[in-house]
Write a protein that holds these residues in place. Structure first.
Motif, PDB file in Angstrom:
ATOM      1  N   PHE A 110      -5.741  -1.594  -4.365  1.00 16.21           N
ATOM      2  CA  PHE A 110      -5.664  -0.229  -4.856  1.00 16.21           C
ATOM      3  C   PHE A 110      -5.099  -0.224  -6.266  1.00 16.21           C
ATOM      4  CE2 PHE A 110      -4.579  -0.444  -0.323  1.00 16.21           C
ATOM      5  CZ  PHE A 110      -5.685   0.198   0.215  1.00 16.21           C
ATOM      6  N   TRP A 163      -2.734   2.278  -8.587  1.00 16.09           N
ATOM      7  CA  TRP A 163      -1.786   3.385  -8.453  1.00 16.09           C
ATOM      8  C   TRP A 163      -1.791   4.124  -9.787  1.00 16.09           C
ATOM      9  CZ3 TRP A 163      -0.197   6.027  -4.705  1.00 16.09           C
ATOM     10  CH2 TRP A 163       1.037   6.685  -4.660  1.00 16.09           C
ATOM     11  N   ARG A 221      -4.045   7.224  -5.257  1.00 12.64           N
ATOM     12  CA  ARG A 221      -4.386   5.840  -4.917  1.00 12.64           C
ATOM     13  C   ARG A 221      -5.893   5.675  -5.004  1.00 12.64           C
ATOM     14  NH1 ARG A 221      -4.394   3.275   1.025  1.00 12.64           N
ATOM     15  NH2 ARG A 221      -6.449   4.224   0.838  1.00 12.64           N
ATOM     16  N   ASN A 241       0.877  -1.157   0.000  1.00 15.23           N
ATOM     17  CA  ASN A 241       0.000   0.000   0.000  1.00 15.23           C
ATOM     18  C   ASN A 241       0.926   1.221   0.000  1.00 15.23           C
ATOM     19  OD1 ASN A 241      -1.858   2.029   0.588  1.00 15.23           O
ATOM     20  ND2 ASN A 241      -2.120   1.436   2.736  1.00 15.23           N
ATOM     21  N   PRO A 242       0.876   2.085  -1.014  1.00 14.67           N
ATOM     22  CA  PRO A 242      -0.202   2.271  -1.974  1.00 14.67           C
ATOM     23  C   PRO A 242       0.023   1.681  -3.356  1.00 14.67           C
ATOM     24  CG  PRO A 242       1.220   4.182  -2.019  1.00 14.67           C
ATOM     25  CD  PRO A 242       1.813   3.239  -1.000  1.00 14.67           C
ATOM     26  N   GLU A 243       1.255   1.304  -3.688  1.00 14.08           N
ATOM     27  CA  GLU A 243       1.590   1.022  -5.088  1.00 14.08           C
ATOM     28  C   GLU A 243       1.126  -0.341  -5.584  1.00 14.08           C
ATOM     29  OE1 GLU A 243       5.780   2.806  -6.178  1.00 14.08           O
ATOM     30  OE2 GLU A 243       5.855   1.818  -4.244  1.00 14.08           O
ATOM     31  N   SER A 248       0.624  -1.997  -9.083  1.00 16.97           N
ATOM     32  CA  SER A 248      -0.742  -2.488  -8.832  1.00 16.97           C
ATOM     33  C   SER A 248      -0.892  -3.979  -9.083  1.00 16.97           C
ATOM     34  CB  SER A 248      -1.765  -1.706  -9.681  1.00 16.97           C
ATOM     35  OG  SER A 248      -1.651  -0.320  -9.471  1.00 16.97           O
TER      36      SER A 248
END
Length: 363
Positions: free
Chosen positions: A304, A306, A342, A156-158, A299
């Motif tokens: 998420f 990205w 995100r 998280n986040p990528e 991702s």
């Protein structure tokens, strides 16, 4: 203490939430990653059955809970741990935030984390008074030996995913320096591309969990964010230290929640169904974002996307808010993400379809 802490990121986002909520067809909240699907019936039944709980719960967790977590790790991840090497947490954010402090880190100690990462890793270092260093390549880090190294795969986040060889290289590097490796594995059931392992897997550790810890949340897996339920497992000496400190601090998972966790950890059918829900929402949002001119990077895992339009992240946040869609600015996760946002895939089917419709209308 408060002067050590950054401004709480979601407070900064509130004006954009208000702006998005003014949309004629309501807010589509793709910022928080908050589970919205029903908590499994068996879990709710277990919680209710254990509701008569007049006594204090055990900090170490009931034998049934520790055994269920160990069995889940073996069944789902191929990881063998003794039940005594498991400890429950009042939600893993709590455990992450206080882990350096509970392990005795302080001024002069170094905590490493990915360049872009969950803000609580930095908060954990600040609470302890330790030095926080960001790096995507710990093997090239040449500063003072860190006491703690945070990993988050899938991230998280990528949504980056480390394979077993990459994890093993980090663990070997850390062991040479006496550094504890902690992998936040809350998205380990949500890997969409590539492959990965738990940091506790024998392919990573050689079957020895010394200096290695895995943190697991039940929030996303079982729609239990409101229960505050998670656990850590790994190095028995580290778990024993955490247990002693947590007993003194009164960090206890409520007894009904512990019973609910046992039920959840035995429910593989729910995991499969929930994964399918997220996969469907992910594909719909990914396609809509690409069609709207976004580029999706990494991702490969997590919940998420990205995304970037090669513009300042707050410009993107504002443009989407005008369409009633709320996303998280990349800056929340590190200065290097100033041109990304995100996008969570955890909204309901109806809200995801509404977001797809709005994206098709242009932003």
């Amino acid at each position: 203490m408060i002067e050590r802490l950054p401004k709480f990121p979601w407070d900064v986002l509130f004006p954009y939430r208000r702006r998005a909520a003014a949309h004629l067809d309501g807010l589509v909240n793709l910022a928080l990653g908050d589970p919205v699907d029903p908590t499994p019936e068996a879990v709710r039944a277990a919680l209710a059955a254990a509701a008569d709980a007049p006594g204090y719960p055990s900090t170490e967790g009931t034998p049934a809970l520790r055994a269920a977590a160990a069995a889940w790790l073996l069944r789902r991840e191929g990881v063998s741990v003794e039940p005594e090497a498991v400890i429950p947490a009042v939600g893993t954010k709590e455990l992450i935030a206080w882990l350096p402090t509970m392990l005795g880190l302080g001024p002069g100690d170094v905590v490493l984390a990915p360049q872009l990462s969950f803000p609580t890793y930095e908060v954990s270092a600040r609470l302890a008074g330790a030095t926080f260093v960001r790096t995507d390549d710990p093997l090239s880090y040449d500063g003072p030996a860190p006491r703690l190294l945070w990993l988050n795969s899938p991230s998280n986040p990528e949504g980056r995913v480390l394979d077993a060889a990459e994890l093993r290289a980090v663990v070997e590097w850390a062991r040479e320096r006496g550094t504890l490796v902690v992998n936040d594995e809350c998205y380990l059931d949500h890997v969409w591309e590539r492959s990965t392992r738990s940091v506790l897997h024998a392919e990573v550790t050689g079957g020895d969990h010394h200096g290695v810890l895995a943190v697991h949340s039940l929030s996303k897996r079982f729609n239990l964010a409101g229960y505050r339920a998670g656990f850590a497992a790994g190095d028995p000496a580290v778990i024993a230290t955490l247990l002693e400190v947590r007993k003194h601090a009164g960090h206890m998972v409520p007894a009904p929640v512990q019973a609910a966790m046992v039920a959840a950890l035995g429910d593989d059918a729910h995991l499969a169904a929930q994964r399918q829900r997220y996969a469907r929402r992910r594909e719909l949002l990914r396609g809509a974002l690409v069609d709207a001119g976004f580029r999706i990077e990494h991702s490969a895992g997590a919940l998420f996307l990205w995304a970037t339009r090669d513009e300042p992240c707050w410009t993107t946040v504002g443009a989407l808010a005008d369409r009633g869609i709320l996303v998280a600015p990349g800056e929340f996760y590190g200065a290097a993400a100033a041109r990304h946002v995100r996008v969570a895939v955890t909204e309901t089917d109806e809200r995801v379809e509404q977001a797809v419709k709005r994206l098709a209308e242009g932003i």
